[in-house]
Design a protein around this motif. Structure first.
Motif, PDB file in Angstrom:
ATOM      1  N   MET A 114     -13.194  22.585  -1.532  1.00  0.00           N
ATOM      2  CA  MET A 114     -12.818  21.582  -2.748  1.00  0.00           C
ATOM      3  C   MET A 114     -12.229  22.636  -4.130  1.00  0.00           C
ATOM      4  SD  MET A 114     -16.916  21.811  -4.167  1.00  0.00           S
ATOM      5  CE  MET A 114     -16.813  20.286  -5.391  1.00  0.00           C
ATOM      6  N   PHE A 115     -11.607  22.042  -4.840  1.00  0.00           N
ATOM      7  CA  PHE A 115     -10.669  21.906  -6.041  1.00  0.00           C
ATOM      8  C   PHE A 115     -11.485  22.581  -6.713  1.00  0.00           C
ATOM      9  CE2 PHE A 115      -8.545  18.356  -4.685  1.00  0.00           C
ATOM     10  CZ  PHE A 115      -7.682  18.477  -4.738  1.00  0.00           C
ATOM     11  N   GLN A 116     -12.922  22.516  -7.161  1.00  0.00           N
ATOM     12  CA  GLN A 116     -13.205  23.354  -7.854  1.00  0.00           C
ATOM     13  C   GLN A 116     -14.675  24.045  -7.506  1.00  0.00           C
ATOM     14  OE1 GLN A 116     -14.907  21.080 -10.834  1.00  0.00           O
ATOM     15  NE2 GLN A 116     -16.703  22.124 -11.437  1.00  0.00           N
ATOM     16  N   SER A 117     -14.659  25.507  -8.382  1.00  0.00           N
ATOM     17  CA  SER A 117     -15.329  27.000  -7.752  1.00  0.00           C
ATOM     18  C   SER A 117     -16.285  26.706  -8.907  1.00  0.00           C
ATOM     19  CB  SER A 117     -14.391  27.949  -7.695  1.00  0.00           C
ATOM     20  OG  SER A 117     -13.860  28.468  -8.447  1.00  0.00           O
ATOM     21  N   PHE A 118     -17.231  27.766  -8.225  1.00  0.00           N
ATOM     22  CA  PHE A 118     -18.448  28.028  -9.176  1.00  0.00           C
ATOM     23  C   PHE A 118     -18.539  28.943  -9.250  1.00  0.00           C
ATOM     24  CE2 PHE A 118     -18.869  24.169  -6.428  1.00  0.00           C
ATOM     25  CZ  PHE A 118     -19.070  23.219  -7.174  1.00  0.00           C
ATOM     26  N   GLU A 119     -18.068  29.898  -9.148  1.00  0.00           N
ATOM     27  CA  GLU A 119     -18.034  31.551  -9.671  1.00  0.00           C
ATOM     28  C   GLU A 119     -17.872  31.773 -10.619  1.00  0.00           C
ATOM     29  OE1 GLU A 119     -13.492  30.905 -10.611  1.00  0.00           O
ATOM     30  OE2 GLU A 119     -14.929  30.339  -8.800  1.00  0.00           O
ATOM     31  N   ASN A 120     -18.919  32.996 -11.670  1.00  0.00           N
ATOM     32  CA  ASN A 120     -18.692  32.660 -13.121  1.00  0.00           C
ATOM     33  C   ASN A 120     -16.907  33.791 -13.280  1.00  0.00           C
ATOM     34  OD1 ASN A 120     -19.319  33.323 -15.582  1.00  0.00           O
ATOM     35  ND2 ASN A 120     -20.902  34.722 -14.926  1.00  0.00           N
ATOM     36  N   ARG A 121     -16.425  32.838 -14.513  1.00  0.00           N
ATOM     37  CA  ARG A 121     -15.367  33.698 -14.764  1.00  0.00           C
ATOM     38  C   ARG A 121     -15.557  34.440 -16.058  1.00  0.00           C
ATOM     39  NH1 ARG A 121     -12.954  28.712 -13.195  1.00  0.00           N
ATOM     40  NH2 ARG A 121     -12.830  28.056 -15.097  1.00  0.00           N
ATOM     41  N   ALA A 122     -16.839  34.464 -16.655  1.00  0.00           N
ATOM     42  CA  ALA A 122     -17.046  34.841 -18.265  1.00  0.00           C
ATOM     43  C   ALA A 122     -18.143  35.998 -17.871  1.00  0.00           C
ATOM     44  CB  ALA A 122     -17.944  34.400 -18.632  1.00  0.00           C
ATOM     45  N   ASP A 123     -17.344  37.366 -18.102  1.00  0.00           N
ATOM     46  CA  ASP A 123     -18.660  38.541 -18.113  1.00  0.00           C
ATOM     47  C   ASP A 123     -18.754  39.556 -19.128  1.00  0.00           C
ATOM     48  OD1 ASP A 123     -20.076  40.884 -17.062  1.00  0.00           O
ATOM     49  OD2 ASP A 123     -18.396  41.464 -15.358  1.00  0.00           O
ATOM     50  N   PRO A 124     -19.864  39.012 -20.390  1.00  0.00           N
ATOM     51  CA  PRO A 124     -20.179  39.398 -21.285  1.00  0.00           C
ATOM     52  C   PRO A 124     -20.243  41.246 -21.264  1.00  0.00           C
ATOM     53  CG  PRO A 124     -21.122  38.312 -21.026  1.00  0.00           C
ATOM     54  CD  PRO A 124     -20.582  37.743 -19.966  1.00  0.00           C
ATOM     55  N   SER A 125     -19.944  41.734 -20.589  1.00  0.00           N
ATOM     56  CA  SER A 125     -20.378  43.740 -20.110  1.00  0.00           C
ATOM     57  C   SER A 125     -19.067  43.518 -19.394  1.00  0.00           C
ATOM     58  CB  SER A 125     -21.408  43.418 -19.084  1.00  0.00           C
ATOM     59  OG  SER A 125     -20.449  43.433 -18.205  1.00  0.00           O
ATOM     60  N   GLN A 126     -18.194  43.172 -19.546  1.00  0.00           N
ATOM     61  CA  GLN A 126     -16.566  43.921 -19.734  1.00  0.00           C
ATOM     62  C   GLN A 126     -16.776  44.234 -21.903  1.00  0.00           C
ATOM     63  OE1 GLN A 126     -15.371  45.575 -17.534  1.00  0.00           O
ATOM     64  NE2 GLN A 126     -17.754  45.270 -16.545  1.00  0.00           N
ATOM     65  N   GLY A 127     -16.959  42.424 -22.309  1.00  0.00           N
ATOM     66  CA  GLY A 127     -16.313  42.902 -23.789  1.00  0.00           C
ATOM     67  C   GLY A 127     -15.701  44.059 -24.214  1.00  0.00           C
ATOM     68  N   ARG A 128     -17.165  45.495 -24.447  1.00  0.00           N
ATOM     69  CA  ARG A 128     -17.389  46.363 -25.577  1.00  0.00           C
ATOM     70  C   ARG A 128     -16.106  47.089 -24.522  1.00  0.00           C
ATOM     71  NH1 ARG A 128     -21.476  48.763 -28.026  1.00  0.00           N
ATOM     72  NH2 ARG A 128     -22.618  46.858 -28.072  1.00  0.00           N
ATOM     73  N   PRO A 129     -16.218  47.277 -23.635  1.00  0.00           N
ATOM     74  CA  PRO A 129     -15.012  48.567 -23.239  1.00  0.00           C
ATOM     75  C   PRO A 129     -13.271  48.053 -23.124  1.00  0.00           C
ATOM     76  CG  PRO A 129     -16.318  47.999 -20.732  1.00  0.00           C
ATOM     77  CD  PRO A 129     -16.917  47.384 -22.482  1.00  0.00           C
ATOM     78  N   THR A 186     -20.112  19.063  -5.695  1.00  0.00           N
ATOM     79  CA  THR A 186     -19.949  18.481  -4.988  1.00  0.00           C
ATOM     80  C   THR A 186     -19.334  17.003  -3.959  1.00  0.00           C
ATOM     81  OG1 THR A 186     -20.594  20.959  -4.568  1.00  0.00           O
ATOM     82  CG2 THR A 186     -19.705  19.212  -2.501  1.00  0.00           C
ATOM     83  N   LYS A 187     -20.620  16.484  -4.652  1.00  0.00           N
ATOM     84  CA  LYS A 187     -20.640  15.326  -4.448  1.00  0.00           C
ATOM     85  C   LYS A 187     -19.334  14.293  -4.337  1.00  0.00           C
ATOM     86  CE  LYS A 187     -21.649  11.768  -1.421  1.00  0.00           C
ATOM     87  NZ  LYS A 187     -21.843  11.792  -0.103  1.00  0.00           N
ATOM     88  N   LEU A 188     -19.120  14.210  -6.126  1.00  0.00           N
ATOM     89  CA  LEU A 188     -18.161  14.016  -6.446  1.00  0.00           C
ATOM     90  C   LEU A 188     -17.219  13.625  -6.019  1.00  0.00           C
ATOM     91  CD1 LEU A 188     -18.043  11.235  -8.663  1.00  0.00           C
ATOM     92  CD2 LEU A 188     -17.294  13.747 -10.360  1.00  0.00           C
ATOM     93  N   GLU A 189     -16.526  15.199  -6.059  1.00  0.00           N
ATOM     94  CA  GLU A 189     -15.329  15.259  -5.565  1.00  0.00           C
ATOM     95  C   GLU A 189     -14.814  15.175  -4.482  1.00  0.00           C
ATOM     96  OE1 GLU A 189     -13.016  19.420  -4.486  1.00  0.00           O
ATOM     97  OE2 GLU A 189     -13.386  19.322  -6.210  1.00  0.00           O
ATOM     98  N   GLU A 190     -16.210  14.847  -3.557  1.00  0.00           N
ATOM     99  CA  GLU A 190     -15.796  14.268  -1.756  1.00  0.00           C
ATOM    100  C   GLU A 190     -15.402  12.925  -1.707  1.00  0.00           C
ATOM    101  OE1 GLU A 190     -19.791  13.118   1.202  1.00  0.00           O
ATOM    102  OE2 GLU A 190     -19.391  14.896   0.638  1.00  0.00           O
ATOM    103  N   THR A 191     -16.717  12.183  -2.941  1.00  0.00           N
ATOM    104  CA  THR A 191     -16.127  10.748  -2.867  1.00  0.00           C
ATOM    105  C   THR A 191     -14.112  10.475  -3.694  1.00  0.00           C
ATOM    106  OG1 THR A 191     -17.624  10.458  -4.870  1.00  0.00           O
ATOM    107  CG2 THR A 191     -18.537  10.024  -2.709  1.00  0.00           C
TER     108      THR A 191
END
Length: 600
Positions: A1-16, A351-356
């Motif tokens: 697929m072109f689209q992935s579903f990983e979480n690219r936002a990680d608030p826990s890393q903001g402070r350090p 997923t289905k929309l990208e498939e069609t």
């Protein structure tokens, strides 16, 4: 697929990460540092190498910036992202700032009343941006200091700059050769007594040279710089790894290829009057030109308006791309309606929309990350589903589905709001008001010379009658196998650019109730000269030609709220959807489309 579903936002890393940035700021003698969501080309979308704002803060929206001070860190976001930002950043260390209502200069003046030294990367800010800040805050003792990028110094695993291949774009689809385009733009330089112009926008260079690239996900543009001379000759500064014999043959003898390292020395060698766009070119260029024998002339990128005025070939290609995309959408909608309520999740829908779309055999990429937000997620205007946020579609909810495809002959962008089971009156009433706004723009006839700000209220009027509104523009420009968001044309209260024939725009009013639901409807339209009317004034007028032909869900429409004219438009639109798209469908989808386009 072109689209992935990983979480690219990680608030826990903001402070350090913020702490590390402040440490290096202290070593550099800085009271602040600006972190924009921008690269050296000022495009809306960035390569992973340039996602500094996201890496530092966790915020992944397509617009915004962070101002980091010793004691405060403001994340500036517009109305589209005010729900999203609260979920993506650590609110204990980052403060969301409503922008543009709160200007950076005012925020800085309040946060640092005694002034200070603010560092910035001169490649990532435009000349007009820095000039405005310097003028506004000089009397308060502020100094803005160009420096190396401090985020890069603390980003240990920063991805490498992109090196995607560049390919020729067919002249038959462009409607004009790059030789003709260069000659046309060169004439504008000659008329202004300018010896050259410096081009930094990837889509301007791609359009001018009839080339496409792969450096930015979802946007087929190459990272490069160019100098176009008043003779029509051009020097393209691009990594050799991106080029090929085919590309060199396409470009021809009047275009010289140089590596990116030669760009700044080339600026130093320029002479005469050189046009540079203060609104889009990095301030680094003006600093370098100041050391040359050239005289900078501030003016718009000369490719922007010609690129926006699509050729007949571009419009024809875009129409075909939209019909192909409509067939994929209808195949998806037929499948969607066949699934029992409660059996799908947001990821299933994406997923289905990208498939069609892929089944057409022509999809080269999606044009942006598909937005599929059900229930409360629908109120997050640019929601991106991840495996952590993936929600089931529950009976009684509505889902906002905003998506598009990149095809060689055109770029599509369409939004439909769909019911899951039986939906309440509050949602259908709001949906109908949004529909009325979209119909208002679709039916509009207006005098030539008007800008997007003059038309924007038409889409909002039905919502305003009920005390409702939405916090984004009514429409953006769209390219042709280029960027899905393209300037300078917009349907927005802040747009002063007159609309012209051939400009493609989105027509997408919406309504969002935080924590409950969202609604958006979107068709693409193109400005055209309006047909003459008997008895009308002798004044030139425009109207819009609709490009998108996918039905609007009848189950969400309160027909009793529609006027006779609105009902007539809807019925005619649905008849056109069936006529244009049905021959392209499978039997089951054709039967679904017949039911979905019944007259009301």
């Amino acid at each position: 697929m072109f689209q992935s579903f990983e979480n690219r936002a990680d608030p826990s890393q903001g402070r350090p990460r913020l702490s590390a940035l402040r440490s290096i700021m202290e070593k550099e003698g800085l009271n602040g540092f600006l972190v924009p969501r921008a690269d050296a080309h000022q495009g809306e979308y960035c390569a992973p190498h340039d996602e500094r704002l996201s890496w530092l803060t966790g915020f992944t929206g397509s617009a915004g910036f962070c101002a980091v001070l010793n004691e405060k860190a403001g994340v500036f976001i517009d109305g589209r992202y005010r729900t999203q930002v609260k979920e993506q950043v650590d609110l204990a260390v980052f403060t969301p700032v409503p922008w543009p209502e709160v200007k950076l200069k005012d925020w800085l003046a309040e946060a640092l009343p005694k002034g200070g030294v603010i560092g910035y990367d001169a490649w990532l800010h435009t000349a007009s941006e820095i000039e405005d800040l310097e003028e506004a805050l000089a009397s308060r003792g502020f100094t803005f200091h160009p420096t190396t990028n401090l985020v890069d110094k603390i980003w240990p695993d920063q991805p490498a700059p992109p090196q995607g291949p560049i390919t020729p774009y067919p002249e038959a689809l462009a409607g004009e050769s790059h030789v003709s385009k260069r000659a046309r733009i060169a004439k504008t330089l000659q008329a202004a007594n300018q010896s050259a112009t410096v081009l930094t926008l990837p889509d301007s260079i791609a359009w001018l040279l009839n080339i496409r690239g792969s450096d930015i996900p979802r946007n087929p543009v190459p990272h490069s710089f160019a100098i176009l001379f008043a003779t029509g000759q051009l020097t393209l500064f691009v990594a050799p790894e991106k080029t090929s014999d085919e590309l060199r043959a396409h470009l021809g003898p009047d275009i010289t290829l140089r590596p990116p390292s030669a760009f700044l020395p080339a600026l130093h060698s320029l002479q005469g009057t050189v046009r540079i766009d203060a609104k889009t070119a990095p301030v680094k260029l003006s600093l370098e030109l100041a050391e040359s024998h050239a005289t900078p002339a501030w003016g718009d990128d000369p490719c922007i308006l010609p690129k926006a005025r699509k050729t007949k070939a571009e419009i024809a290609g875009t129409q075909e791309a939209h019909l192909r995309d409509a067939a994929a959408m209808v195949e998806f909608l037929a499948w969607f309606d066949a699934q029992p309520a409660g059996t799908l999740t947001e990821i299933d829908v994406v997923t289905k929309l990208e498939e069609t779309r892929r089944n057409s055999g022509a999809l080269l990429d999606i044009s942006f990350e598909t937005i599929a937000g059900t229930g409360p997620h629908g109120a997050i205007m640019h929601y991106r589903v991840t495996r952590e946020t993936d929600a089931p579609l529950k009976d009684g909810q509505i889902i906002v589905l905003d998506s598009g495809g990149q095809y060689l002959d055109g770029t599509t962008d369409i939004t439909r709001t769909l019911p899951v089971g039986q939906v309440g009156e509050e949602e259908t009433t709001a949906f109908t008001r949004v529909l009325q706004g979209m119909i208002g723009i679709s039916r509009l006839r207006f005098p030539q010379g008007l800008a997007g700000r003059d038309l924007d209220a038409i889409a909002r009027y039905p919502l305003w009658l009920a005390g409702l509104d939405f916090n984004h523009g009514t429409g953006h420009g769209v390219g042709v196998y280029l960027c899905v968001h393209e300037g300078p044309q917009r349907l927005s209260r802040v747009s002063e650019v007159p609309l012209e024939a051939g400009m493609i725009l989105s027509n997408e009013p919406g309504y969002y109730r935080e924590g409950a639901f969202g609604i958006r409807l979107e068709n693409l339209i193109v400005v055209q000269e309006a047909a003459e009317l008997s008895g009308a004034d002798d004044r030139p007028m425009f109207d819009f030609l609709t490009l998108t032909f996918v039905p609007l869900d009848l189950r969400l429409i309160r027909a009793d709220m529609l006027s006779t004219g609105e009902r007539a438009w809807l019925n005619a639109y649905h008849a056109a959807c069936y006529e244009k798209v049905a021959p392209r469908l499978s039997h089951d989808a054709q039967m679904w489309l017949s039911r979905a386009t019944q007259a009301i």
